[in-house]
Enzyme design. Structure first.
Site, mmCIF file in Angstrom:
data_model
loop_
_atom_site.group_PDB
_atom_site.id
_atom_site.type_symbol
_atom_site.label_atom_id
_atom_site.label_comp_id
_atom_site.label_asym_id
_atom_site.label_seq_id
_atom_site.Cartn_x
_atom_site.Cartn_y
_atom_site.Cartn_z
ATOM 1 N N SER A 1 3.051 -2.467 10.165
ATOM 2 C CA SER A 1 4.501 -2.566 10.392
ATOM 3 C C SER A 1 5.076 -3.938 10.043
ATOM 4 C CB SER A 1 4.861 -2.177 11.827
ATOM 5 O OG SER A 1 4.517 -0.821 12.067
ATOM 6 N N GLY B 1 2.218 1.989 10.690
ATOM 7 C CA GLY B 1 3.178 3.086 10.566
ATOM 8 C C GLY B 1 3.861 3.448 11.868
ATOM 9 N N LYS C 1 0.108 4.223 -0.299
ATOM 10 C CA LYS C 1 -0.547 5.411 0.270
ATOM 11 C C LYS C 1 -0.300 6.626 -0.645
ATOM 12 C CE LYS C 1 -0.163 3.187 4.711
ATOM 13 N NZ LYS C 1 -0.113 3.277 6.148
ATOM 14 N N HIS D 1 -9.532 1.264 4.485
ATOM 15 C CA HIS D 1 -8.281 1.368 5.248
ATOM 16 C C HIS D 1 -8.510 2.283 6.451
ATOM 17 C CE1 HIS D 1 -4.200 2.520 6.326
ATOM 18 N NE2 HIS D 1 -3.825 1.384 5.751
ATOM 19 N N ASN E 1 0.876 -1.173 0.000
ATOM 20 C CA ASN E 1 0.000 0.000 0.000
ATOM 21 C C ASN E 1 0.908 1.216 0.000
ATOM 22 O OD1 ASN E 1 -1.784 2.061 0.523
ATOM 23 N ND2 ASN E 1 -2.365 1.365 2.571
ATOM 24 N N GLU F 1 -5.730 -5.208 10.181
ATOM 25 C CA GLU F 1 -4.699 -4.206 10.450
ATOM 26 C C GLU F 1 -4.997 -3.488 11.765
ATOM 27 O OE1 GLU F 1 -2.549 -2.913 6.638
ATOM 28 O OE2 GLU F 1 -4.299 -1.655 6.841
ATOM 29 N N GLU G 1 -6.899 4.613 7.651
ATOM 30 C CA GLU G 1 -6.671 6.052 7.405
ATOM 31 C C GLU G 1 -7.888 6.680 6.735
ATOM 32 O OE1 GLU G 1 -2.924 5.507 5.420
ATOM 33 O OE2 GLU G 1 -2.062 4.879 7.331
HETATM 34 P P1 PGA Z 1 2.643 0.019 7.563
HETATM 35 O O1 PGA Z 1 1.211 0.264 6.882
HETATM 36 O O2 PGA Z 1 3.174 -1.269 6.995
HETATM 37 O O3 PGA Z 1 3.475 1.203 7.179
HETATM 38 O O4 PGA Z 1 2.412 -0.072 9.028
HETATM 39 C C1 PGA Z 1 0.327 -0.789 6.644
HETATM 40 C C2 PGA Z 1 -0.949 -0.247 6.053
HETATM 41 O O5 PGA Z 1 -1.364 0.851 6.454
HETATM 42 O O6 PGA Z 1 -1.585 -0.879 5.183
#
Ligand code: PGA
Length: 254
Positions: free
Chosen positions: A216, A176, A15, A98, A13, A170, A100
């Site tokens: 992560s 993140g 983003k 997601h 992803n 997730e 976010e």
């Molecule tokens: P990350 O993000 O691996 O940077 O923690 C995962 C995601 O948001 O899909």
């Protein structure tokens, strides 16, 4: 019962990262570094770069996906993108709901459901994201939160719809932050999700659904997470922006 029956999907992803020029450069590096694999490799790039990315990966095993999709066929929805528009580019996967999007853009389980259904109608597999936040984990209500997200997010799905969808677990506190759920924590929730799917769609369907872990995931912890019985892939943010790290994660799926 058998993990080997399920499709392993390693998805990046990106983003809101990488210009079109940078997209070409990173994909060129990915093409060099990614190992041979039976897993499905997917990179979900910003919508504006889907065309460029598709062009860059032509003839390779890399799939290009989207990060969102509107539920309407078309119409007065300024700045939105429809499933048919994605489909026209050859997109086969789209991340839906997601955290976010839920956190910053008012996404709810109801809109997740509408977007996922629109994807399915256009032959796109939605990667439906669920996960608890830190407060919910600390209050020990993770399973309640996941159950509601699954039940509402998958409302009115047929077993066929379910088989064409992917679930990404997730935990919001792990996204993140560098804080990964332990393999046991991740497995516990992914197993619970499969149990919920079995209740809703029957065991045969539940056993066929790919469930990813995200939060992560990186080159160091991927092997342990992907070895878990109910973790069939990853949704990877930060580490999918580095060809070397993403290649290592893909090799862990083999
Ligand atoms: P990350 O993000 O691996 O940077 O923690 C995962 C995601 O948001 O899909």
């Amino acid at each position: 019962m058998n993990k080997n029956l399920r499709k392993v999907v390693i998805a990046g992803n990106w983003k809101m990262n990488k210009t079109a020029t940078e997209t070409k450069a990173l994909l060129a590096e990915m093409k060099e570094k990614l190992p041979q694999t039976d897993a499905t490799i997917l990179l979900c790039v910003p919508a504006i770069n889907i065309g460029t990315a598709m062009e860059s990966v032509k003839g390779t095993a890399i799939n290009i996906g989207a990060q969102n999709c509107h539920w309407a066929k078309n119409g007065a929805f300024t700045a939105e993108i429809s499933a048919d528009m994605l489909n026209d580019f050859g997109v086969k996967y789209a991340i839906i709901g997601h955290s976010e999007r839920r956190q910053y853009f008012g996404e709810t389980d109801e809109t997740v459901n509408k977007r996922a259904k629109a994807c399915l109608e256009s032959g796109i597999s939605p990667i439906i994201c669920v996960g608890e936040n830190l407060d919910e984990r600390e209050k020990d209500i993770t399973k309640d939160v996941i159950r509601v997200q699954i039940e509402k997010g998958l409302a009115d799905f047929t077993a066929e719809d379910m088989k064409n969808s992917i679930i990404a677990y997730e935990p919001v506190w792990a996204i993140g932050t560098g804080k990964t759920a332990t393999a046991q924590q991740a497995e516990e929730v992914c197993a619970y999700i499969r149990e919920l799917l079995a209740g809703l769609f029957g065991n045969e369907t539940a056993q066929a659904v790919t469930i990813q872990y995200g939060g992560s995931m990186n080159a160091k912890n991927a092997a342990e997470l992907l070895a878990m019985e109910n973790i069939d892939g990853g949704l990877i943010g930060g580490a999918s922006l580095k060809a070397e790290d993403f290649a290592t994660i893909v090799s862990c799926a083999n």
